[in-house]
Design a protein around this motif. Structure first.
Motif, PDB file in Angstrom:
ATOM      1  N   TYR A 261      -0.661  15.016 -93.476  1.00  0.00           N
ATOM      2  CA  TYR A 261       0.571  14.061 -93.828  1.00  0.00           C
ATOM      3  C   TYR A 261       0.518  13.170 -92.718  1.00  0.00           C
ATOM      4  O   TYR A 261       0.648  11.851 -92.669  1.00  0.00           O
ATOM      5  CB  TYR A 261       1.885  14.678 -94.074  1.00  0.00           C
ATOM      6  CG  TYR A 261       2.883  13.747 -94.411  1.00  0.00           C
ATOM      7  CD1 TYR A 261       2.815  13.409 -95.748  1.00  0.00           C
ATOM      8  CD2 TYR A 261       3.939  13.548 -93.730  1.00  0.00           C
ATOM      9  CE1 TYR A 261       4.008  12.412 -95.967  1.00  0.00           C
ATOM     10  CE2 TYR A 261       4.996  12.743 -93.871  1.00  0.00           C
ATOM     11  CZ  TYR A 261       4.871  12.153 -95.426  1.00  0.00           C
ATOM     12  OH  TYR A 261       5.928  11.204 -95.542  1.00  0.00           O
TER      13      TYR A 261
ATOM     14  N   TRP B 209       8.328  15.166 -92.627  1.00  0.00           N
ATOM     15  CA  TRP B 209       7.488  16.168 -93.585  1.00  0.00           C
ATOM     16  C   TRP B 209       8.328  17.558 -93.878  1.00  0.00           C
ATOM     17  O   TRP B 209       8.322  18.190 -94.740  1.00  0.00           O
ATOM     18  CB  TRP B 209       6.192  16.624 -92.705  1.00  0.00           C
ATOM     19  CG  TRP B 209       5.487  17.485 -93.587  1.00  0.00           C
ATOM     20  CD1 TRP B 209       4.536  17.150 -94.523  1.00  0.00           C
ATOM     21  CD2 TRP B 209       5.497  18.883 -93.539  1.00  0.00           C
ATOM     22  NE1 TRP B 209       3.934  18.414 -95.133  1.00  0.00           N
ATOM     23  CE2 TRP B 209       4.316  19.406 -94.287  1.00  0.00           C
ATOM     24  CE3 TRP B 209       5.910  19.891 -92.594  1.00  0.00           C
ATOM     25  CZ2 TRP B 209       4.147  20.859 -94.524  1.00  0.00           C
ATOM     26  CZ3 TRP B 209       5.817  21.074 -92.912  1.00  0.00           C
ATOM     27  CH2 TRP B 209       4.743  21.625 -93.720  1.00  0.00           C
TER      28      TRP B 209
ATOM     29  N   LYS C 210       1.157  19.586 -92.639  1.00  0.00           N
ATOM     30  CA  LYS C 210       1.791  18.786 -91.918  1.00  0.00           C
ATOM     31  C   LYS C 210       0.789  17.762 -90.936  1.00  0.00           C
ATOM     32  O   LYS C 210       1.319  16.714 -91.176  1.00  0.00           O
ATOM     33  CB  LYS C 210       2.795  19.464 -90.875  1.00  0.00           C
ATOM     34  CG  LYS C 210       3.657  18.629 -90.098  1.00  0.00           C
ATOM     35  CD  LYS C 210       4.205  19.217 -88.924  1.00  0.00           C
ATOM     36  CE  LYS C 210       5.450  20.290 -89.422  1.00  0.00           C
ATOM     37  NZ  LYS C 210       6.141  20.817 -88.195  1.00  0.00           N
TER      38      LYS C 210
END
Length: 156
Positions: free
Chosen positions: A75, A59, A72
């Protein structure tokens, strides 16, 4: 032959040798550290992190416009859930095409134009509970603040 003549010839030969060494160094440096090699390196690094399930590290390699698309934490959770849980795999293999330089490109129709972009086709091969699966994605490497970053295509 006089001492002065021998010294002068030695000096000239030393200078020619130095010029040759510097030229070879610059050629090698240009080959190893060219922009397309740097773009390939960041894409490879990204997918190596993904292979190892280190989604926080992958990321970090996203361009800021990608980081705006998902946090983040989101993800990390999504990647682990979809690829590890749904596909039933722990890792994958990947291959990359040769980089293709694009002078100007947009991540989305309404997004800003990015310059000096490299497009690389990445094929991820998963071997899981549903058999073998290849996932192909065009990945774009873009320089942001002197660092190469990853961008995905969201054009419709």
């Amino acid at each position: 032959m006089s001492r002065k003549s021998a010294s002068f010839k030695g000096l000239v030969m030393g200078f020619v040798l130095l010029v040759c060494i510097v030229t070879v160094f610059m050629l090698v440096r240009g080959f190893w550290f060219s922009h397309d090699n740097e773009a390939v390196a960041v894409v490879e690094e990204f997918y190596q992190y993904e292979q190892e399930g280190e989604f926080a590290s992958s990321w970090k390699l996203f361009h800021s416009t990608m980081k705006e698309k998902f946090s983040k934490g989101h993800y990390i959770q999504d990647r682990a859930h979809v690829f590890m849980n749904h596909f039933g795999v722990e890792t994958f293999d990947f291959t990359m095409s040769e980089p293709e330089k694009i002078e100007q490109w947009k991540m989305a129709k309404t997004g800003p134009a990015m310059k000096n972009v490299y497009k690389i086709l990445v094929t991820q091969t998963y071997k899981g509970k549903y058999g073998n699966l290849d996932l192909e994605q065009e990945v774009f490497a873009v320089k942001e603040k002197d660092e190469w970053k990853i961008v995905w295509d969201y054009n419709q």
